[in-house]
Design a protein around this motif. Structure first.
Motif: not given
Length: 245
Positions: A120-129
């Motif tokens: 979840x943390x990885x994909x949240x960060x990806x979404x922000x990027x």
């Protein structure tokens, strides 16, 4: 909540691999031919050319195409996040699936939740990027629209303006690249559900794959060679302009 030393070591290896490669790539790109370095120089040439065009519809279409690709990943990331969050309510079923995989480590209920939280943390960060990348490409569109015409490409002030446009576009591309890296490393996290040793191996494989593609691929060779041709063309145009003036 008890985790094995191997699981903790695997997680630390993953974090060091990701952060270490990011720092390594940023430093190495300053003095080594790579995709990021080559494309940055192409963007400078592109924006310098944009300032000499009275009609910039084609450039706007190219930028829109780049934004469309990023928007696809941004929307896909939301779907992936929804799927991972749904798995939190199906942890027991997920554990039963993991138990059927040959050579898989026995599932730990708390550890499975940690693995899902990491995804979840990885994909949240990806979404922000991805969304930040989209916004920055939008900024480039505004700057192109605001840029006056430099018909003969001799205005040093507008050349500096073009380079600032290229800088914004370069930052947008970096954000996109960081989002893609998050997808790559999320594939390594999936291997953690099977076994921490596989997780360590997958992290190393992702780093090796990224390095080979960003620094040693045929695309790097072609982009670097093309950059040389653009430099020659730019020098010819400069000499021609000096001759006419």
């Amino acid at each position: 909540m008890t985790f094995s030393l191997l699981d903790i070591s695997a997680l630390m290896w993953f974090i060091v691999s990701w952060a270490g490669y990011t720092a390594f790539a940023r430093i190495k790109a300053k003095d080594t031919d790579c995709i990021a370095r080559g494309l940055n120089k192409h963007r400078v040439y592109w924006m310098l050319e944009v300032m000499t065009r009275n009609v910039r519809v084609g450039d706007a279409a190219l930028l829109a195409n780049l934004e469309r690709n990023i928007a696809f990943f941004a929307s896909t990331t939301l779907f992936v996040l929804a799927g991972v969050l749904t798995l939190f309510a199906q942890v027991e079923r997920l554990e039963s699936v993991i138990s059927t995989i040959p050579f898989a480590a026995p599932p730990n209920h708390s550890l499975v939740q940690v693995k899902l939280a990491l995804l979840v943390g990885i994909f949240v960060m990806a979404f922000f990027q991805f969304t930040w990348s989209m916004r920055q490409y939008g900024f480039v569109n505004v700057m192109i629209g605001a840029g006056p015409l430099d018909s003969d490409g001799s205005n040093d002030n507008l050349k500096a303006y073009a380079r600032q446009m290229a800088t914004v576009q370069d930052q947008a591309a970096h954000s996109y690249n960081y989002g893609l890296r998050a997808y790559y490393f999320s594939m390594a996290v999936l291997c953690w559900f099977v076994h921490p040793i596989l997780f360590i191996s997958a992290s190393l494989f992702v780093v090796a794959t990224l390095y080979r593609r960003e620094f040693k691929s045929r695309a790097v060779t072609a982009i670097t060679a093309a950059q040389g041709y653009l430099l020659v063309e730019s020098q010819i145009r400069g000499d021609s302009h000096d001759h006419h003036s």
